[in-house]
Motif scaffolding. Sequence first.
Motif, PDB file in Angstrom:
ATOM      1  N   ARG A 162       0.821  -1.207   0.000  1.00 60.89           N
ATOM      2  CA  ARG A 162       0.000   0.000   0.000  1.00 60.89           C
ATOM      3  C   ARG A 162       0.856   1.258   0.000  1.00 60.89           C
ATOM      4  O   ARG A 162       0.463   2.301  -0.534  1.00 60.89           O
ATOM      5  CB  ARG A 162      -0.936  -0.007   1.203  1.00 60.89           C
ATOM      6  N   LEU A 163       2.033   1.175   0.611  1.00 58.69           N
ATOM      7  CA  LEU A 163       2.930   2.326   0.657  1.00 58.69           C
ATOM      8  C   LEU A 163       3.746   2.472  -0.626  1.00 58.69           C
ATOM      9  O   LEU A 163       4.553   3.394  -0.733  1.00 58.69           O
ATOM     10  CB  LEU A 163       3.883   2.196   1.850  1.00 58.69           C
ATOM     11  N   VAL A 217     -15.791   2.427   4.225  1.00 61.21           N
ATOM     12  CA  VAL A 217     -15.382   3.811   3.969  1.00 61.21           C
ATOM     13  C   VAL A 217     -14.940   3.994   2.511  1.00 61.21           C
ATOM     14  O   VAL A 217     -15.152   5.064   1.915  1.00 61.21           O
ATOM     15  CB  VAL A 217     -14.285   4.241   4.971  1.00 61.21           C
ATOM     16  N   MET A 218     -14.381   2.954   1.905  1.00 60.21           N
ATOM     17  CA  MET A 218     -14.033   3.024   0.476  1.00 60.21           C
ATOM     18  C   MET A 218     -15.293   3.176  -0.363  1.00 60.21           C
ATOM     19  O   MET A 218     -15.348   3.988  -1.294  1.00 60.21           O
ATOM     20  CB  MET A 218     -13.273   1.762   0.057  1.00 60.21           C
ATOM     21  N   LEU A 223     -12.537   6.492  -2.015  1.00 60.23           N
ATOM     22  CA  LEU A 223     -11.144   6.879  -1.828  1.00 60.23           C
ATOM     23  C   LEU A 223     -10.211   5.881  -2.503  1.00 60.23           C
ATOM     24  O   LEU A 223     -10.474   4.671  -2.497  1.00 60.23           O
ATOM     25  CB  LEU A 223     -10.809   6.944  -0.340  1.00 60.23           C
ATOM     26  N   PRO A 224      -9.087   6.358  -3.050  1.00 62.79           N
ATOM     27  CA  PRO A 224      -8.091   5.427  -3.596  1.00 62.79           C
ATOM     28  C   PRO A 224      -7.360   4.723  -2.461  1.00 62.79           C
ATOM     29  O   PRO A 224      -7.358   5.198  -1.310  1.00 62.79           O
ATOM     30  CB  PRO A 224      -7.139   6.350  -4.366  1.00 62.79           C
ATOM     31  N   GLU A 225      -6.729   3.618  -2.786  1.00 62.14           N
ATOM     32  CA  GLU A 225      -6.048   2.830  -1.759  1.00 62.14           C
ATOM     33  C   GLU A 225      -4.959   3.631  -1.055  1.00 62.14           C
ATOM     34  O   GLU A 225      -4.731   3.464   0.144  1.00 62.14           O
ATOM     35  CB  GLU A 225      -5.445   1.568  -2.388  1.00 62.14           C
ATOM     36  N   THR A 226      -4.296   4.534  -1.775  1.00 61.25           N
ATOM     37  CA  THR A 226      -3.210   5.313  -1.177  1.00 61.25           C
ATOM     38  C   THR A 226      -3.713   6.372  -0.202  1.00 61.25           C
ATOM     39  O   THR A 226      -2.908   7.024   0.463  1.00 61.25           O
ATOM     40  CB  THR A 226      -2.368   5.989  -2.274  1.00 61.25           C
TER      41      THR A 226
END
Length: 355
Positions: A162-163, A217-218, A223-226
């Motif tokens: 994810r990072l 929440v997605m 929201l994008p994963e980042t």
Amino acid sequence: MVTELRYGWTTGACATAATTAACTALLTGDFPDPVEVLLPKGKRPSFALATEELGDGFASAGVIKDAGDDPDVTHGALIVATVRAGEPGTGVTFRAGPGVGTVTLPGLPLPVGEPAINPVPRRLMTEAVERVCSAHGGTGDVVVEISIPHGEELARHTWNPRLGILGGLSVLGTTGVVVPYSCSAWIDSIRRGVDVARALGHRHVAGAVGSTSERVVMQLYGLPETALLDMGDFAGAVLKYLRAHPVPRLTLAGGFAKLSKLAAGYLDLHSKRSQVDLGLLAELAEQAGYPALRGPILEANTALHALELAHAEGLALGELVAERARRVAADVLGDAPVDVDIVAIDRAGTIVGRA
């Protein structure tokens, strides 16, 4: 009888030990075993070598990571350093071997394209190489390649993908010491997640307690994963870091029970470090005009049981908890320019409160 938890060593400390041994062997032909390293706070632990290889123009040494009594995904992993002569004047340079990730997103303390070997481990390894070269007549121009067999598989259980750290694990550590259950790696990942989100220009991030609340929440905000932070139980870590490194909007999402702890003022939501305050839930019900619920809520088995009792009487207790949790979060954020909202869910992933 209570026994003290055993400290362990970071991947950075193990990589420094392996680098020290490999560099020594490259210059002398002999591997020191055990090998002593100097850590930032003056500790001088010794590490036994698990592997060693001396070849044409290179030396390689491996150390098994001992994380002590900490439930670290890299406990037992083999950390291998391979050292070769570098081009004159280049100093110590680093490469990612198999199982060590590469940085692919901005916002981390390393440029895109660099091996995921953090600044402090790099400094420790560089200083170790300089000491060895000074003692044995080396130039100090070496290439250090760190590899971790099976690291790419282990990295799937971390926040690296994810990072934007792809291909394996990170070589981490600021003190060289792993403090049992300090969860420092998790908190560090939260901070790096905020850094990446800010670097990518995201104006809205979300911290979720678990996978269900993250999915909710997605779906709610797209929201994008980042922009998603693996908050876990560390609401305080998210809030305190955003207080110093703000993003315009923050959503905190989690189960009703966890967020009722935040509503009570707890910033660490783990069951070992905070408990649901049924008294607070009873007080909220009473203040909302439902005094008859006070007794049943105080005798409830769980927070969700209290929620069910309230719903049966027509009280949206989840909304009250979400609003109280939002006020606690806002207090922690202080004057930071961050608007915060709360999304509380039940076990099925149904939203039971928003504020």
